[in-house]
Enzyme design. Structure first.
Site, PDB file in Angstrom:
ATOM      1  CB  THR A  28     -27.566  29.559 -46.828  1.00  0.00           C
ATOM      2  OG1 THR A  28     -28.217  29.790 -45.576  1.00  0.00           O
ATOM      3  CG2 THR A  28     -28.502  29.993 -47.957  1.00  0.00           C
ATOM      4  N   GLY A  29     -27.474  27.278 -49.202  1.00  0.00           N
ATOM      5  CA  GLY A  29     -27.013  27.019 -50.571  1.00  0.00           C
ATOM      6  C   GLY A  29     -27.303  25.583 -50.969  1.00  0.00           C
ATOM      7  CG  ASP A  86     -20.339  31.667 -53.364  1.00  0.00           C
ATOM      8  OD1 ASP A  86     -21.185  30.957 -53.927  1.00  0.00           O
ATOM      9  OD2 ASP A  86     -20.611  32.438 -52.428  1.00  0.00           O
ATOM     10  N   GLY A  99     -25.455  33.070 -52.268  1.00  0.00           N
ATOM     11  CA  GLY A  99     -26.886  32.882 -51.989  1.00  0.00           C
ATOM     12  C   GLY A  99     -27.470  34.034 -51.178  1.00  0.00           C
ATOM     13  CD  GLU A 105     -23.999  31.769 -45.908  1.00  0.00           C
ATOM     14  OE1 GLU A 105     -24.564  30.868 -46.542  1.00  0.00           O
ATOM     15  OE2 GLU A 105     -23.241  32.585 -46.460  1.00  0.00           O
ATOM     16  CE  LYS A 123     -19.358  26.155 -55.661  1.00  0.00           C
ATOM     17  NZ  LYS A 123     -20.159  26.008 -54.470  1.00  0.00           N
TER      18      LYS A 123
HETATM   19  C1  5RP Z   1     -24.821  31.496 -49.508  1.00  0.00           C
HETATM   20  C2  5RP Z   1     -23.453  30.959 -49.629  1.00  0.00           C
HETATM   21  C3  5RP Z   1     -23.305  29.574 -50.173  1.00  0.00           C
HETATM   22  O1  5RP Z   1     -22.647  28.803 -49.245  1.00  0.00           O
HETATM   23  C4  5RP Z   1     -22.507  29.640 -51.422  1.00  0.00           C
HETATM   24  O2  5RP Z   1     -23.177  30.525 -52.320  1.00  0.00           O
HETATM   25  C5  5RP Z   1     -22.368  28.268 -52.071  1.00  0.00           C
HETATM   26  O3  5RP Z   1     -23.596  27.836 -52.533  1.00  0.00           O
HETATM   27  P1  5RP Z   1     -23.749  26.485 -53.338  1.00  0.00           P
HETATM   28  O4  5RP Z   1     -23.498  25.391 -52.377  1.00  0.00           O
HETATM   29  O5  5RP Z   1     -25.161  26.531 -53.865  1.00  0.00           O
HETATM   30  O6  5RP Z   1     -22.744  26.523 -54.471  1.00  0.00           O
HETATM   31  O7  5RP Z   1     -22.475  31.574 -49.276  1.00  0.00           O
HETATM   32  O8  5RP Z   1     -24.814  32.831 -49.064  1.00  0.00           O
END
Ligand code: 5RP
Length: 229
Positions: A28-29, A86, A99, A105, A123
């Site tokens: 997700t994200g 993140d 997210g 996840e 990151k």
């Molecule tokens: C969602 C997550 C995402 O993987 C994380 O927030 C990274 O998101 P993005 O790819 O938009 O930076 O853990 O729960």
């Protein structure tokens, strides 16, 4: 190269690990979304995969793009999960949950033989914690749970704001109907110790520290994507 291009690079490199016939956990994200878009092109060209989405949001995107989905109960053992993060450190310990999908996840990643993290180089950190740690809590007694988290953190010398995540003027609810407390500890020198403390609190459903779960990370920067194991 902008951030989106880096995410696409990482997603494209991860796609090379996907083979026809695989059972995939799908993250997700925004970075995972890029992976879904590239995967959908392969599927349209004949690749056969079945995916287990880690959120309703990812499920919607997959269905729109023609990727076959199954529930984790239908496919309880997956070949590979591909997901964003993140923050990640050199030992591939992650902070996830920005997210709000951290519980699904983590369940999906742990049901997979392998988890590949895809991220742009912003990151990657030396010490986790600049990104507030998402902690998923049961709505029942969430104030008492917050106090318990504060006390647990202070036993480890950690302190900082614990904010209930909001979505506009409403409390944010996860796909599982829980709340999220974002914990701004600043630095988390001992993720294992914090994980154990948080896991021992009854109102904590799950937290965003992923320890010994990721098998490899694909990090994209202006010079291209590189693999970290
Ligand atoms: C969602 C997550 C995402 O993987 C994380 O927030 C990274 O998101 P993005 O790819 O938009 O930076 O853990 O729960």
């Amino acid at each position: 190269m902008d951030a989106r291009e880096m995410k696409i690079k990482a997603a494209a490199a991860a796609l090379e690990h996907v083979e026809s016939g695989m059972k995939l956990g799908i993250g997700t994200g925004s970075t995972a979304d890029e992976f879904v878009r590239l995967l959908a092109e392969k599927v349209a060209a004949g690749m056969k995969v079945e995916g287990v989405p880690t959120s309703e949001r990812t499920a919607r995107l997959c269905l729109e793009l023609g990727i076959t989905l199954r529930s984790l109960d239908e496919l309880p053992e997956l070949d590979l999960t591909i997901d964003g993060a993140d923050e990640l450190d050199a030992r591939l310990t992650l902070i996830k949950g920005g997210g709000g999908a951290l519980l699904r996840e983590k369940i999906v990643a742990c049901a997979s033989r392998k988890m590949i993290v895809i991220a742009d180089e912003s990151k990657q950190v030396e010490t986790l914690g600049a990104f507030p740690l998402p902690i998923e809590v049961n709505p029942f007694g969430h104030v008492a749970t917050r106090i318990a988290i504060e006390r647990a953190a202070s036993r480890l010398g950690l302190s900082g704001a614990l904010n209930l995540r909001m979505a506009g003027s409403e409390r944010f609810h996860t796909d599982g109907g829980h709340l999220i407390i974002d914990a701004s500890f600043g630095r988390i020198p001992d993720a294992e110790a914090l994980s154990a403390e948080l896991a021992a609190i009854p109102g904590v459903v799950e937290h965003g520290l992923f320890i010994h779960i990721a098998s490899l990370a694909i990090i994209a920067g202006p010079a291209g994507a590189r693999t970290v194991t």
